[in-house]
Design a protein around this motif. Sequence first.
Motif, mmCIF file in Angstrom:
data_model
loop_
_atom_site.group_PDB
_atom_site.id
_atom_site.type_symbol
_atom_site.label_atom_id
_atom_site.label_comp_id
_atom_site.label_asym_id
_atom_site.label_seq_id
_atom_site.Cartn_x
_atom_site.Cartn_y
_atom_site.Cartn_z
ATOM 1 N N UNK A 103 46.687 35.697 48.178
ATOM 2 C CA UNK A 103 45.427 36.112 48.816
ATOM 3 C C UNK A 103 44.639 34.902 49.325
ATOM 4 N N UNK A 104 44.851 34.561 50.586
ATOM 5 C CA UNK A 104 44.301 33.316 51.137
ATOM 6 C C UNK A 104 42.785 33.309 51.258
ATOM 7 N N UNK A 105 42.147 34.475 51.235
ATOM 8 C CA UNK A 105 40.683 34.466 51.352
ATOM 9 C C UNK A 105 40.031 33.633 50.248
ATOM 10 N N UNK A 106 40.711 33.529 49.114
ATOM 11 C CA UNK A 106 40.186 32.706 48.032
ATOM 12 C C UNK A 106 40.042 31.242 48.408
ATOM 13 N N UNK A 107 40.854 30.779 49.383
ATOM 14 C CA UNK A 107 40.727 29.386 49.821
ATOM 15 C C UNK A 107 39.319 29.118 50.356
ATOM 16 N N UNK A 108 38.795 30.068 51.121
ATOM 17 C CA UNK A 108 37.443 29.889 51.674
ATOM 18 C C UNK A 108 36.385 30.217 50.638
ATOM 19 N N UNK A 123 36.520 39.556 42.380
ATOM 20 C CA UNK A 123 36.603 40.842 43.084
ATOM 21 C C UNK A 123 37.917 40.956 43.841
ATOM 22 N N UNK A 124 38.345 39.859 44.432
ATOM 23 C CA UNK A 124 39.611 39.847 45.175
ATOM 24 C C UNK A 124 40.784 40.145 44.237
ATOM 25 N N UNK A 140 54.060 41.367 42.964
ATOM 26 C CA UNK A 140 53.329 40.550 42.002
ATOM 27 C C UNK A 140 52.278 39.780 42.799
ATOM 28 N N UNK A 141 51.370 39.114 42.106
ATOM 29 C CA UNK A 141 50.354 38.376 42.863
ATOM 30 C C UNK A 141 50.040 37.015 42.255
ATOM 31 N N UNK A 142 49.442 36.188 43.087
ATOM 32 C CA UNK A 142 48.816 34.941 42.647
ATOM 33 C C UNK A 142 47.364 35.249 42.282
#
Lengths: 367, 367
Positions: A103-108, A123-124, A140-142
């Motif tokens: 989930x790349x939104x976490x980078x920002x 929340x993500x 699976x997820x990071x």
Amino acid sequence: MTATAPTSTRPGRERTTRTLVDADIHPHALARDVAARLAPAHRRRWEMFGSRVPGPPEIYPRVRNAGFRVDAWPDGGFPGSDLGMVRDQLLDEFDVDHGILIPLQGHSWGVEAPEYAAALCGALNTWIREEWLDREPRLRSSIAVPHEAPDLAAAEIRRRAGDPGFVQVLLSTGTELSVGRRNYWPIFAAAAEAGLPIAAHTGGLAQHRSAGWPSFYLEEHVWNGNTMAALLMSFLLEGVFEEFPTLQLVLVEGGIAWAGPLLWALDQAWATLREDVPHLRRPPSEIVRERVWFTTQPIEEPDDPRHLELALRHLDMDDRILFASDYPHWDFDSPRHAPRAFPAAIRETVMGANACRLYGLPARDAG
Amino acid sequence: MTATAPTSTRPGRERTTRTLVDADIHPHALARDVAARLAPAHRRRWEMFGSRVPGPPEIYPRVRNAGFRVDAWPDGGFPGSDLGMVRDQLLDEFDVDHGILIPLQGHSWGVEAPEYAAALCGALNTWIREEWLDREPRLRSSIAVPHEAPDLAAAEIRRRAGDPGFVQVLLSTGTELSVGRRNYWPIFAAAAEAGLPIAAHTGGLAQHRSAGWPSFYLEEHVWNGNTMAALLMSFLLEGVFEEFPTLQLVLVEGGIAWAGPLLWALDQAWATLREDVPHLRRPPSEIVRERVWFTTQPIEEPDDPRHLELALRHLDMDDRILFASDYPHWDFDSPRHAPRAFPAAIRETVMGANACRLYGLPARDAG
């Protein structure tokens, strides 16, 4: 991958005898998905201010369809916002056994004000648990973390550590400080304690600062290998692998071919300058071969494929390379065609067996 | 100060009835002073590599005599390396009651590799204890800390906290991240626990990064007020004063006249945008007037002295301004002449009484 015409019209046929794992799939939470999972104070802030840290789609809205496949936009959604479309275009289409969400939104969001950053990343992760992992057993997820507030990032890791759906901790290559510095060690300590690898994925606001903000998208795109090399060097030279002797590091979307020559240079410099890094007690290449993993997309593609084969032989880490599609980005690598870019001898392990070993996933029975 | 002809030839005469405290005196450790106080591994590194972070004398070796008074170089030493010369030129010359040491070398050393940074700052503090505080009862010192490794900085603060010779914790305005961020809070927590103020002094490698590295020394010199304003804003807006309700902050060598207008702007913005900083529960000016102190050197000097008087009235913090000479730098402010730049009504408190209150120092009996 460069474009290749499909040679089969029967999805999945080419690979029924081997396990297929995709190590880089990008989900995208819509604003309402996030809002619904925030406490009132943070939700009010989200609605008033949103995020002040733009991601690549906001920075390059017109380049390559904002960075996404033209066919990956769901009605009223965003590429990666809809599980049904991911099933249609990826999981079912190619008969994927296991897919790893990044989930790349976490980078920002991870560089927002600390408590807010932690709330957004939390929340993500909750959205991923509820809308993806609960509904799709192949995934699976990071874990997204507020990486610039390492204590809060560690708390988020501990919160997810008991959930088998989360198999690694996501880290940006665009940290504000050199990423291996002890300032970030609480993140690595929590990951090591949970037995989770760190997955460093290209990107983040500050990613290009070491040589200034790039003028061109092409520049940024090719530069990814350099930021990943800088990240790997920082992990090695700050002594992260010595401090956390079980920690594994996965390098995602930063290429592979640069790594062999870097290890030559590192080993050579270590031999003559090791007074500078007394905590580094072994040749760096030995450490990398025990602790680091690479992913394939975007793999460097020379005109003569034998040159890539030679580069991989220099690196000599075939058992630590993981296939990745980068779905739904514009430069997606199809699981059907990508293997042809790799030397025949490593296709089987790269397409699935290596990832099963790293993430503890079951392999498919030989068909 | 601009040059002013002395009007008295009898040192000290003008101020026998009031206490004189100098809040900014710079000692300078020679390489051998540091080496003698390092453990073997760090000492070997010091001798092989020294410090890879240059300070102003290395960056501007030919500007204004490397930044120092031409008469302040001891034989075989460096300005600030010799206690005898500091006595002759400052403590005895002006009959100083108390002087506060600010060891600026920690600004550079504090960004070295973390353990090495901690060892260098620790050696600097030990040198100050042994060669200055033990020998000269008029002196107190700031604690140099490895500020980019906040956990190690906090350990150094705890190590010195029981020593009454150390009266504050030194912080650089050139931190790598915004200085009020929770990443640095272990430093503030340790200072608050020890009952010590934080003294932020202009300087440090990264000090000008917010608008790029300056081209000219003049640019850097005048810019000091801007970096100090940025530091103050970061402390306020990140909620440092709320998190540490007893912490006091001293702003050293960043000017004063900018502060009034900044507080107008901050109060105004807080009134209309406070949803953005819900942790800030009072007008910023109220917090500043209870928690912040200023030092005089280099005070802004308008052609018409009434304009400075007006600027200080805007700020309305006369009881929190401390005289500072900045010895042995080239733009040293003489305790004999500096008071004339200040409005008559505040000279007495600025020259000594305010500092005695802040640092718990005895005032001189009225003569």
